[in-house]
Design a protein around this motif. Structure first.
Motif, mmCIF file in Angstrom:
data_model
loop_
_atom_site.group_PDB
_atom_site.id
_atom_site.type_symbol
_atom_site.label_atom_id
_atom_site.label_comp_id
_atom_site.label_asym_id
_atom_site.label_seq_id
_atom_site.Cartn_x
_atom_site.Cartn_y
_atom_site.Cartn_z
ATOM 1 N N VAL A 31 0.855 -1.204 0.000
ATOM 2 C CA VAL A 31 0.000 0.000 0.000
ATOM 3 C C VAL A 31 0.889 1.252 0.000
ATOM 4 N N PRO A 32 0.893 2.023 -1.092
ATOM 5 C CA PRO A 32 1.756 3.211 -1.105
ATOM 6 C C PRO A 32 1.157 4.382 -0.312
ATOM 7 N N PHE A 33 2.009 5.299 0.110
ATOM 8 C CA PHE A 33 1.541 6.583 0.631
ATOM 9 C C PHE A 33 1.157 7.413 -0.592
ATOM 10 N N THR A 34 -0.043 7.992 -0.596
ATOM 11 C CA THR A 34 -0.460 8.827 -1.726
ATOM 12 C C THR A 34 -1.257 10.032 -1.217
ATOM 13 N N LEU A 35 -1.649 10.899 -2.167
ATOM 14 C CA LEU A 35 -2.495 12.046 -1.794
ATOM 15 C C LEU A 35 -3.919 11.920 -2.346
ATOM 16 N N GLN A 36 -4.318 10.685 -2.712
ATOM 17 C CA GLN A 36 -5.670 10.510 -3.269
ATOM 18 C C GLN A 36 -6.761 10.875 -2.257
ATOM 19 N N PHE A 37 -6.533 10.507 -0.995
ATOM 20 C CA PHE A 37 -7.543 10.834 0.027
ATOM 21 C C PHE A 37 -7.762 12.346 0.109
ATOM 22 N N ILE A 69 -3.795 5.525 -13.990
ATOM 23 C CA ILE A 69 -3.896 6.664 -13.066
ATOM 24 C C ILE A 69 -4.135 6.235 -11.618
ATOM 25 N N PHE A 70 -4.091 4.927 -11.377
ATOM 26 C CA PHE A 70 -4.124 4.465 -9.993
ATOM 27 C C PHE A 70 -2.676 4.387 -9.492
ATOM 28 N N ALA A 71 -2.523 4.196 -8.194
ATOM 29 C CA ALA A 71 -1.167 4.256 -7.609
ATOM 30 C C ALA A 71 -0.235 3.203 -8.215
ATOM 31 N N ASN A 72 -0.799 2.040 -8.574
ATOM 32 C CA ASN A 72 0.060 0.985 -9.134
ATOM 33 C C ASN A 72 -0.330 0.630 -10.559
ATOM 34 N N GLY A 73 -0.875 1.576 -11.305
ATOM 35 C CA GLY A 73 -1.209 1.317 -12.714
ATOM 36 C C GLY A 73 -2.677 1.510 -13.011
ATOM 37 N N ALA A 77 -8.009 -5.490 -14.642
ATOM 38 C CA ALA A 77 -7.484 -6.438 -13.648
ATOM 39 C C ALA A 77 -7.121 -5.754 -12.328
ATOM 40 N N TYR A 78 -7.180 -4.421 -12.331
ATOM 41 C CA TYR A 78 -6.852 -3.698 -11.087
ATOM 42 C C TYR A 78 -7.845 -4.038 -9.974
ATOM 43 N N VAL A 79 -9.043 -4.522 -10.343
ATOM 44 C CA VAL A 79 -10.011 -4.900 -9.292
ATOM 45 C C VAL A 79 -9.457 -6.029 -8.418
ATOM 46 N N GLY A 85 -9.768 -1.641 -2.990
ATOM 47 C CA GLY A 85 -10.807 -1.251 -2.027
ATOM 48 C C GLY A 85 -10.713 0.206 -1.599
ATOM 49 N N TYR A 86 -9.475 0.724 -1.537
ATOM 50 C CA TYR A 86 -9.328 2.136 -1.157
ATOM 51 C C TYR A 86 -9.991 3.037 -2.199
ATOM 52 N N LEU A 87 -9.937 2.600 -3.470
ATOM 53 C CA LEU A 87 -10.536 3.424 -4.536
ATOM 54 C C LEU A 87 -12.055 3.486 -4.359
ATOM 55 N N ILE A 88 -12.640 2.366 -3.937
ATOM 56 C CA ILE A 88 -14.084 2.365 -3.631
ATOM 57 C C ILE A 88 -14.318 3.286 -2.428
ATOM 58 N N ALA A 122 -14.417 5.446 6.107
ATOM 59 C CA ALA A 122 -14.960 4.669 4.981
ATOM 60 C C ALA A 122 -13.822 4.200 4.068
ATOM 61 N N VAL A 123 -12.842 5.087 3.832
ATOM 62 C CA VAL A 123 -11.694 4.711 2.985
ATOM 63 C C VAL A 123 -11.016 3.469 3.577
ATOM 64 N N TYR A 124 -10.817 3.489 4.899
ATOM 65 C CA TYR A 124 -10.095 2.373 5.523
ATOM 66 C C TYR A 124 -10.955 1.119 5.658
ATOM 67 N N ILE A 125 -12.262 1.293 5.891
ATOM 68 C CA ILE A 125 -13.113 0.094 5.992
ATOM 69 C C ILE A 125 -13.083 -0.667 4.665
ATOM 70 N N PRO A 155 0.425 2.409 9.246
ATOM 71 C CA PRO A 155 1.481 3.308 8.773
ATOM 72 C C PRO A 155 0.948 4.643 8.239
ATOM 73 N N TYR A 156 -0.341 4.687 7.865
ATOM 74 C CA TYR A 156 -0.877 5.828 7.107
ATOM 75 C C TYR A 156 -1.747 6.783 7.917
ATOM 76 N N ILE A 157 -2.289 6.265 9.022
ATOM 77 C CA ILE A 157 -3.354 7.012 9.681
ATOM 78 C C ILE A 157 -2.897 8.380 10.196
HETATM 79 O O1 LIG Z 1 -4.218 1.644 -5.688
HETATM 80 C C1 LIG Z 1 -4.535 2.802 -5.437
HETATM 81 O O2 LIG Z 1 -4.522 3.700 -6.313
HETATM 82 C C2 LIG Z 1 -5.003 3.147 -4.046
HETATM 83 C C3 LIG Z 1 -3.888 3.434 -3.106
HETATM 84 C C4 LIG Z 1 -4.451 3.692 -1.729
HETATM 85 C C5 LIG Z 1 -3.461 4.214 -0.707
HETATM 86 C C6 LIG Z 1 -4.099 4.276 0.676
HETATM 87 S S1 LIG Z 1 -5.348 5.532 0.786
HETATM 88 C C7 LIG Z 1 -5.352 5.528 2.507
HETATM 89 C C8 LIG Z 1 -3.919 5.324 2.920
HETATM 90 N N1 LIG Z 1 -3.210 6.590 2.964
HETATM 91 C C9 LIG Z 1 -2.174 6.616 2.137
HETATM 92 O O3 LIG Z 1 -1.378 7.581 2.012
HETATM 93 N N2 LIG Z 1 -2.086 5.471 1.476
HETATM 94 C C10 LIG Z 1 -3.167 4.558 1.830
#
Ligand SMILES: O=C(O)CCCC[C@@H]1SC[C@@H]2NC(=O)N[C@@H]21
Length: 184
Positions: A31-37, A69-73, A77-79, A85-88, A122-125, A155-157
């Motif tokens: 699970v990468p750190f991102t700014l999508q949230f 455009i998702f964190a890993n492509g 098949a990304y489903v 689940g984070y995208l949902i 909700a993102v984490y559930i 690691p992310y919270i």
């Molecule tokens: O595959 C994806 O595009 C989703 C990546 C989700 C990363 C999650 S979102 C909540 C948490 N905070 C982060 O910085 N990374 C994870």
């Protein structure tokens, strides 16, 4: 819902921003750190529930048809990726936050911060439950709920809560200005 050209541009803009949030990342094995949230929550703040949801559906659609455009492509098949689940969760989060903005004339810090935390919940559930199921049942690897939380939540919270404070502080300043000028 009738969408104006302006609405469509804003929906596309926030779909694109969420995609940009996926590129601003620190990669880790699962699970990468991102700014999508951050951006899906701003979508809720500035677009309201329905348009924010559309922006996240558009984001999902563009990613699932194969634009990476998702964190890993991207791609259908990304489903089956552990992070899908984070995208949902982002779609749910944007809707929850948007509903709050739609329903409240006054945007004050604590209720705004509270609703952002609900959206983050909700993102984490969705994210952690999906991660657990994909790793355990699809990848057929050892996985417990505790491991899923250790890999997908702990690691992310802290950073996500810091972002939530920033979003709430900026929203209580910006939303009244946008409303006064009838931009939203
Ligand atoms: O595959 C994806 O595009 C989703 C990546 C989700 C990363 C999650 S979102 C909540 C948490 N905070 C982060 O910085 N990374 C994870």
């Amino acid at each position: 819902m009738n969408l104006s050209v302006r609405d469509m541009i804003l929906i596309s803009l926030f779909a694109a921003l969420t995609g940009i949030g996926a590129f601003i990342k620190i990669p880790t094995p699962i699970v990468p750190f991102t700014l999508q949230f951050l951006f899906c929550t701003y979508a809720g703040m500035f677009l309201g529930a329905k348009k924010a949801l559309y922006s996240q559906f558009l984001y999902l659609f563009i990613g699932l048809i194969g634009i990476p455009i998702f964190a890993n492509g991207g791609g259908p098949a990304y489903v089956l990726q552990p992070t899908f689940g984070y995208l949902i969760g982002f779609a749910s989060c944007s809707y929850i936050v948007g509903k709050f903005v739609d329903k409240n004339k006054e945007i004050k810090f604590w209720p705004t911060f509270g609703i952002i935390l609900l959206g983050l919940g909700a993102v984490y559930i969705f994210g952690v439950a999906y991660l657990y199921m994909v790793v355990k049942f699809y990848l057929d690897k050892e996985m417990t709920i505790v491991t899923a939380l250790t890999v997908g939540f702990l690691p992310y919270i802290t950073l996500d809560v810091i972002q939530s404070v920033i979003i709430a502080l900026s929203a209580i300043k910006i939303i009244p200005i946008l409303r006064r000028n009838s931009y939203i």
